[in-house]
Design a protein around this motif. Structure first.
Motif, PDB file in Angstrom:
ATOM      1  N   LEU A 137     -50.113  50.589 -31.125  1.00 34.54           N
ATOM      2  CA  LEU A 137     -51.015  49.654 -30.275  1.00 34.54           C
ATOM      3  C   LEU A 137     -50.290  48.902 -29.210  1.00 34.54           C
ATOM      4  O   LEU A 137     -49.218  48.255 -29.313  1.00 34.54           O
ATOM      5  N   THR A 138     -51.071  48.884 -28.127  1.00 31.28           N
ATOM      6  CA  THR A 138     -50.498  47.907 -26.928  1.00 31.28           C
ATOM      7  C   THR A 138     -51.159  46.933 -26.536  1.00 31.28           C
ATOM      8  O   THR A 138     -52.662  47.120 -26.410  1.00 31.28           O
ATOM      9  N   ARG A 139     -50.784  45.679 -26.783  1.00 31.51           N
ATOM     10  CA  ARG A 139     -52.016  44.682 -26.379  1.00 31.51           C
ATOM     11  C   ARG A 139     -51.786  44.545 -24.735  1.00 31.51           C
ATOM     12  O   ARG A 139     -50.547  43.930 -24.240  1.00 31.51           O
ATOM     13  N   ILE A 140     -52.844  44.201 -24.164  1.00 29.15           N
ATOM     14  CA  ILE A 140     -52.889  44.003 -22.767  1.00 29.15           C
ATOM     15  C   ILE A 140     -53.691  42.771 -22.431  1.00 29.15           C
ATOM     16  O   ILE A 140     -53.563  42.319 -21.423  1.00 29.15           O
ATOM     17  N   GLY A 141     -54.245  42.111 -23.593  1.00 26.66           N
ATOM     18  CA  GLY A 141     -54.786  40.808 -23.287  1.00 26.66           C
ATOM     19  C   GLY A 141     -55.119  39.971 -24.395  1.00 26.66           C
ATOM     20  O   GLY A 141     -55.146  40.539 -25.525  1.00 26.66           O
ATOM     21  N   GLY A 142     -55.720  38.724 -24.210  1.00 28.31           N
ATOM     22  CA  GLY A 142     -55.988  37.988 -25.195  1.00 28.31           C
ATOM     23  C   GLY A 142     -57.276  37.046 -25.029  1.00 28.31           C
ATOM     24  O   GLY A 142     -58.036  37.207 -24.258  1.00 28.31           O
ATOM     25  N   ASP A 143     -57.040  35.798 -25.215  1.00 30.85           N
ATOM     26  CA  ASP A 143     -58.158  34.686 -25.004  1.00 30.85           C
ATOM     27  C   ASP A 143     -58.425  34.514 -23.786  1.00 30.85           C
ATOM     28  O   ASP A 143     -59.629  34.608 -23.389  1.00 30.85           O
ATOM     29  N   GLY A 144     -57.415  34.602 -22.740  1.00 33.54           N
ATOM     30  CA  GLY A 144     -57.475  34.174 -21.387  1.00 33.54           C
ATOM     31  C   GLY A 144     -57.446  35.491 -20.591  1.00 33.54           C
ATOM     32  O   GLY A 144     -57.180  35.434 -19.465  1.00 33.54           O
ATOM     33  N   GLY A 145     -57.914  36.519 -21.062  1.00 33.62           N
ATOM     34  CA  GLY A 145     -57.782  37.638 -19.989  1.00 33.62           C
ATOM     35  C   GLY A 145     -56.458  38.402 -20.243  1.00 33.62           C
ATOM     36  O   GLY A 145     -55.735  38.432 -21.156  1.00 33.62           O
ATOM     37  N   LEU A 146     -56.385  39.316 -19.203  1.00 33.14           N
ATOM     38  CA  LEU A 146     -55.174  40.194 -19.222  1.00 33.14           C
ATOM     39  C   LEU A 146     -53.974  39.435 -19.337  1.00 33.14           C
ATOM     40  O   LEU A 146     -53.765  38.202 -18.624  1.00 33.14           O
ATOM     41  N   LEU A 147     -52.731  40.111 -19.956  1.00 33.13           N
ATOM     42  CA  LEU A 147     -51.707  39.246 -20.131  1.00 33.13           C
ATOM     43  C   LEU A 147     -50.669  39.756 -18.709  1.00 33.13           C
ATOM     44  O   LEU A 147     -51.332  40.329 -18.123  1.00 33.13           O
ATOM     45  N   GLU A 148     -49.658  39.190 -18.705  1.00 33.71           N
ATOM     46  CA  GLU A 148     -48.743  39.487 -17.553  1.00 33.71           C
ATOM     47  C   GLU A 148     -48.252  40.692 -17.350  1.00 33.71           C
ATOM     48  O   GLU A 148     -48.560  41.542 -16.421  1.00 33.71           O
ATOM     49  N   ALA A 149     -47.750  41.233 -18.590  1.00 35.89           N
ATOM     50  CA  ALA A 149     -47.236  42.597 -19.028  1.00 35.89           C
ATOM     51  C   ALA A 149     -47.593  43.147 -20.293  1.00 35.89           C
ATOM     52  O   ALA A 149     -47.916  42.188 -21.332  1.00 35.89           O
ATOM     53  N   PRO A 150     -47.827  44.400 -20.431  1.00 35.02           N
ATOM     54  CA  PRO A 150     -48.469  44.933 -21.710  1.00 35.02           C
ATOM     55  C   PRO A 150     -47.543  44.602 -22.968  1.00 35.02           C
ATOM     56  O   PRO A 150     -46.099  44.427 -22.701  1.00 35.02           O
ATOM     57  N   ILE A 151     -47.811  44.344 -24.067  1.00 36.65           N
ATOM     58  CA  ILE A 151     -46.776  44.146 -25.216  1.00 36.65           C
ATOM     59  C   ILE A 151     -46.983  45.255 -26.208  1.00 36.65           C
ATOM     60  O   ILE A 151     -48.132  45.606 -26.703  1.00 36.65           O
ATOM     61  N   HIS A 152     -45.947  45.782 -26.531  1.00 35.03           N
ATOM     62  CA  HIS A 152     -46.011  46.924 -27.788  1.00 35.03           C
ATOM     63  C   HIS A 152     -46.201  46.273 -29.105  1.00 35.03           C
ATOM     64  O   HIS A 152     -45.152  45.501 -29.392  1.00 35.03           O
ATOM     65  N   ASP A 153     -47.106  46.603 -29.686  1.00 33.56           N
ATOM     66  CA  ASP A 153     -47.516  45.499 -31.035  1.00 33.56           C
ATOM     67  C   ASP A 153     -47.135  46.253 -32.307  1.00 33.56           C
ATOM     68  O   ASP A 153     -47.508  45.693 -33.472  1.00 33.56           O
ATOM     69  N   GLY A 154     -46.818  47.590 -32.133  1.00 30.63           N
ATOM     70  CA  GLY A 154     -46.554  48.416 -33.147  1.00 30.63           C
ATOM     71  C   GLY A 154     -47.729  48.803 -33.779  1.00 30.63           C
ATOM     72  O   GLY A 154     -48.877  48.857 -33.003  1.00 30.63           O
ATOM     73  N   GLU A 155     -48.166  49.050 -35.122  1.00 28.54           N
ATOM     74  CA  GLU A 155     -49.464  49.603 -35.494  1.00 28.54           C
ATOM     75  C   GLU A 155     -50.304  48.769 -35.893  1.00 28.54           C
ATOM     76  O   GLU A 155     -51.424  48.995 -36.468  1.00 28.54           O
ATOM     77  N   ASP A 156     -50.117  47.228 -35.652  1.00 30.46           N
ATOM     78  CA  ASP A 156     -51.144  46.413 -36.052  1.00 30.46           C
ATOM     79  C   ASP A 156     -51.276  45.316 -35.005  1.00 30.46           C
ATOM     80  O   ASP A 156     -50.382  45.030 -34.318  1.00 30.46           O
ATOM     81  N   VAL A 157     -52.395  44.763 -35.010  1.00 26.27           N
ATOM     82  CA  VAL A 157     -52.831  43.653 -34.296  1.00 26.27           C
ATOM     83  C   VAL A 157     -53.325  42.279 -34.960  1.00 26.27           C
ATOM     84  O   VAL A 157     -53.956  42.418 -35.997  1.00 26.27           O
ATOM     85  N   PHE A 158     -52.780  41.196 -34.546  1.00 27.57           N
ATOM     86  CA  PHE A 158     -53.237  40.000 -35.481  1.00 27.57           C
ATOM     87  C   PHE A 158     -54.059  38.878 -34.837  1.00 27.57           C
ATOM     88  O   PHE A 158     -53.807  38.611 -33.526  1.00 27.57           O
ATOM     89  N   LEU A 159     -55.032  38.769 -35.455  1.00 31.16           N
ATOM     90  CA  LEU A 159     -56.114  37.596 -34.835  1.00 31.16           C
ATOM     91  C   LEU A 159     -56.389  36.642 -35.804  1.00 31.16           C
ATOM     92  O   LEU A 159     -56.926  36.838 -36.869  1.00 31.16           O
ATOM     93  N   VAL A 160     -56.277  35.045 -35.540  1.00 29.42           N
ATOM     94  CA  VAL A 160     -56.636  34.182 -36.377  1.00 29.42           C
ATOM     95  C   VAL A 160     -58.059  33.962 -35.999  1.00 29.42           C
ATOM     96  O   VAL A 160     -58.544  34.358 -35.172  1.00 29.42           O
ATOM     97  N   PRO A 161     -58.630  33.228 -36.978  1.00 25.77           N
ATOM     98  CA  PRO A 161     -60.165  33.091 -36.590  1.00 25.77           C
ATOM     99  C   PRO A 161     -60.377  32.110 -35.215  1.00 25.77           C
ATOM    100  O   PRO A 161     -59.874  31.237 -34.925  1.00 25.77           O
ATOM    101  N   GLY A 162     -61.297  32.893 -34.355  1.00 24.02           N
ATOM    102  CA  GLY A 162     -61.552  32.381 -33.259  1.00 24.02           C
ATOM    103  C   GLY A 162     -60.819  32.987 -32.020  1.00 24.02           C
ATOM    104  O   GLY A 162     -61.376  33.334 -30.978  1.00 24.02           O
ATOM    105  N   GLN A 163     -59.841  34.000 -32.321  1.00 24.20           N
ATOM    106  CA  GLN A 163     -58.762  34.356 -31.370  1.00 24.20           C
ATOM    107  C   GLN A 163     -59.314  35.939 -30.872  1.00 24.20           C
ATOM    108  O   GLN A 163     -60.270  36.591 -31.721  1.00 24.20           O
ATOM    109  N   ARG A 164     -59.100  36.354 -29.693  1.00 24.18           N
ATOM    110  CA  ARG A 164     -59.412  37.666 -29.256  1.00 24.18           C
ATOM    111  C   ARG A 164     -58.108  38.468 -28.995  1.00 24.18           C
ATOM    112  O   ARG A 164     -57.172  37.687 -28.536  1.00 24.18           O
ATOM    113  N   ALA A 165     -58.302  39.520 -28.769  1.00 22.21           N
ATOM    114  CA  ALA A 165     -57.029  40.381 -28.300  1.00 22.21           C
ATOM    115  C   ALA A 165     -57.923  41.769 -27.729  1.00 22.21           C
ATOM    116  O   ALA A 165     -59.006  42.301 -28.007  1.00 22.21           O
ATOM    117  N   ASP A 166     -57.037  42.367 -26.696  1.00 23.31           N
ATOM    118  CA  ASP A 166     -57.471  43.523 -25.890  1.00 23.31           C
ATOM    119  C   ASP A 166     -56.302  44.508 -26.067  1.00 23.31           C
ATOM    120  O   ASP A 166     -55.307  44.091 -25.589  1.00 23.31           O
TER     121      ASP A 166
END
Ligand code: C2O
Ligand code: CU
Length: 586
Positions: free
Chosen positions: A301-330
């Motif tokens: 999985l590659t994370r390209i964004g979060g709470d505030g829209g796109l990141l500066e650069a894509p992050i390789h997250d491995g096979e999982d993505v993590f979100l605390v309550p309230g959080q967003r991931a793209d």
């Protein structure tokens, strides 16, 4: 019985929406370019869209700058925009009790926005004005808070900025959509109970086309609203803090975890993916408490964004993505599997400082560490079914840089320290969650931190407890600088440096790393400037807007002091006190 299951089945087809319905037949308006919108005579669209998640159509809507995005609501209700102006999204939203099927075949009585859980997907583009005509038909007061958005103080819907809307009354929220990201909306009155009962929805603000990379833009997006709910044996949402004294205390301390995991309001939905065709998942965690680690086995999985829209650069997250309550991931990835085969996407536990509780015969309450913390068994979340693609398989072709994010310049910034703690649990089931030693109802204007409009501040968020607290600030983005762990004597044990530069409205305050007296300190930089196009008066807490008329409301006696709230997003913690506010002055 109420109208329970008016299932409108949207059959899957590339550019049209054939309907099969029970009862009232919706019209499908098809547009020349193949797009379609559905509506019925007798009711607005939302009245009869209990969508069958097995058969969801692609709904291709045109954004106001005339380009098309491929966004599949995947079972989320879509709202009809009643305003012909392409730069205005105007909708009707009603909170009411209703029945929904979270578990197929079992109607649960819940709180809904427009009859569905989660509420409808609201969509707009940066620069659009959003107008929401909201009516409260619940048996109790409520508000709508627009989580993550930068907007005028009187539109924030918090209990500092608005008197709760009584049953039967209406309020119109109106503001401009300033930033692109996935946001969400939920009540800010007794949120622990109202959100658990079903009141939450996603709000997607799209980028203008010139600011998105072509490959990302051409990839189909799916909105995934992650939730859990605590259902009793009849499939009904469990009452507020139910059970034995031990169980009640534990629900307050650990937060209320559900026993039914939901994606877009349904347990274990099936999602069809084409093998070799990249996907983009926009995810939000709306659960009261559950930290969501979502695993797509065997996929990168590659994370390209979060709470505030796109990141500066894509992050390789491995096979999982993590979100605390309230959080967003793209995230983006390329699903790969044999046509016809299945893959279970599952929830994986993460340690967050869960406890055990024992009430002794002498009334003493013993708090311990839950040995299972971090090791609770995996739970299946949804099923992916691979379909054959007729096009050759693709890899992700992401640009090295997605956008530029200005780091907040903290030279000379004033520092504020806030401590997060709780009182000793008592045998009568009481425990207080505290910021700077006070519950929200005890906080007055004198305790609240102040900020000048446009000021930059550094906040030291000190977690004194053995559990994690996902921190959220209303109305302003912040950037995480670092987290340090100190022992009882104040020696620094460990420093976790700044993560990749990102504008966020959520950060997890990790539990302390040792016995009472040790702490974790998360440093954040906050920019108290209004979003472009807003004025200082718009965001000033005392601007005559963020004012509670009735100083004796249950939320506290603070008279004419408004403010922007911040709190733990474990809603059981927020509602038992872990909430405060910052007063922003011109
Ligand atoms: Cu999700 Cu006070 O908010
Ligand atoms: Cu908390």
């Amino acid at each position: 019985m109420k109208k329970l299951i008016m299932t409108t089945t949207l059959l899957c087809s590339a550019f049209a929406l054939p309907f099969a319905t029970a009862g009232d037949v919706p019209h499908v308006t098809k547009y020349a370019d193949g797009m379609a919108l559905a509506k019925t005579d007798s009711m607005p669209l939302w009245e009869n869209t209990k969508l069958d998640l097995q058969h969801i159509a692609d709904i291709h809507l045109e954004t106001n700058d005339g380009y098309r995005e491929f966004i599949e609501a995947f079972g989320l209700q879509q709202l009809v925009d009643i305003n012909p102006d392409p730069h205005v999204v105007e909708i009707n939203l009603e909170a009411r009790e209703d029945y929904v099927e979270m578990i197929p075949g079992i109607p649960s009585k819940v709180y809904t926005y427009n009859g569905t859980v989660p509420g409808p997907l609201i969509r707009g583009t940066v620069g659009d004005t959003l107008i929401v005509h909201f009516t409260n038909n619940l048996p109790e007061p409520t508000t709508i808070h627009w989580h993550g958005l930068r907007l005028p103080a009187d539109m924030d819907g918090s209990s500092m900025s608005q008197n709760p809307i009584p049953p039967g009354e209406s309020f119109t929220y109106e503001f401009e959509l300033k930033e692109a990201s996935l946001f969400w909306y939920h009540p800010h009155v007794r949120s622990n109970e109202q959100v658990e009962k079903g009141l939450a929805g996603a709000l997607l603000v799209s980028e203008k086309k010139e600011s998105v990379d072509d490959f990302i833009h051409a990839t189909e997006q799916k909105i995934l609203v992650l939730d859990d709910v605590l259902l009793d044996e009849h499939g009904q949402v469990e009452a507020f803090f139910n059970g034995t004294m031990e169980e009640i205390l534990l629900k307050k301390i650990d937060g209320r975890s559900g026993n039914t995991l939901l994606v877009n309001g349904r347990e274990m939905p099936t999602l069809h993916v084409k093998s070799g065709v990249p996907v983009r998942w926009r995810m939000v965690n709306i659960a009261n408490t559950r930290f969501m680690r979502v695993v797509v086995p065997g996929h990168e999985l590659t994370r390209i964004g979060g709470d505030g829209g796109l990141l500066e650069a894509p992050i390789h997250d491995g096979e999982d993505v993590f979100l605390v309550p309230g959080q967003r991931a793209d995230i983006m990835f390329v699903p790969k599997g044999k046509p016809g085969s299945e893959l279970i996407v599952y929830w994986k536990d993460s340690a967050r400082g869960r406890h055990t509780i024992d009430i002794m015969d002498n009334g003493m309450v013993m708090m311990g560490d839950d040995e299972m913390d971090g090791n609770y068994p995996d739970i299946p979340l949804m099923r992916l079914v691979f379909e054959k693609s007729h096009k050759p398989a693709k890899e992700l072709m992401l640009p090295e840089q997605l956008r530029t994010i200005e780091p907040i310049d903290i030279t000379g910034a004033a520092e504020t320290t806030l401590t997060f703690n709780h009182s000793m649990p008592m045998a009568d089931g009481t425990i207080k969650f505290l910021i700077n030693g006070k519950t929200f109802s005890e906080v007055t204007s004198d305790d609240a931190p102040d900020a000048q409009v446009g000021e930059i501040q550094v906040w030291n968020l000190v977690n004194m407890t053995g559990g994690d607290h996902p921190f959220h600030l209303h109305g302003f983005f912040f950037q995480v600088l670092e987290t340090l762990y100190k022992d009882k004597e104040g020696n620094v044990l460990k420093v976790v440096p700044a993560p990749q530069l990102e504008n966020v409205d959520m950060v997890n305050l990790p539990s302390r790393n040792g016995p009472a007296g040790s702490v974790s300190i998360t440093k954040i930089a906050i920019d108290f400037s209004p979003a472009e196009g807003l004025t200082g008066a718009d965001i000033e807490a005392h601007g005559g807007v963020a004012v509670i008329e009735d100083a004796d409301l249950a939320i506290g006696k603070r008279g004419r002091s408004g403010g922007w709230q911040f709190h733990c997003h474990i809603l059981e913690h927020a509602d038992t006190g872990m909430m405060s506010f910052v007063e922003v002055f011109q």
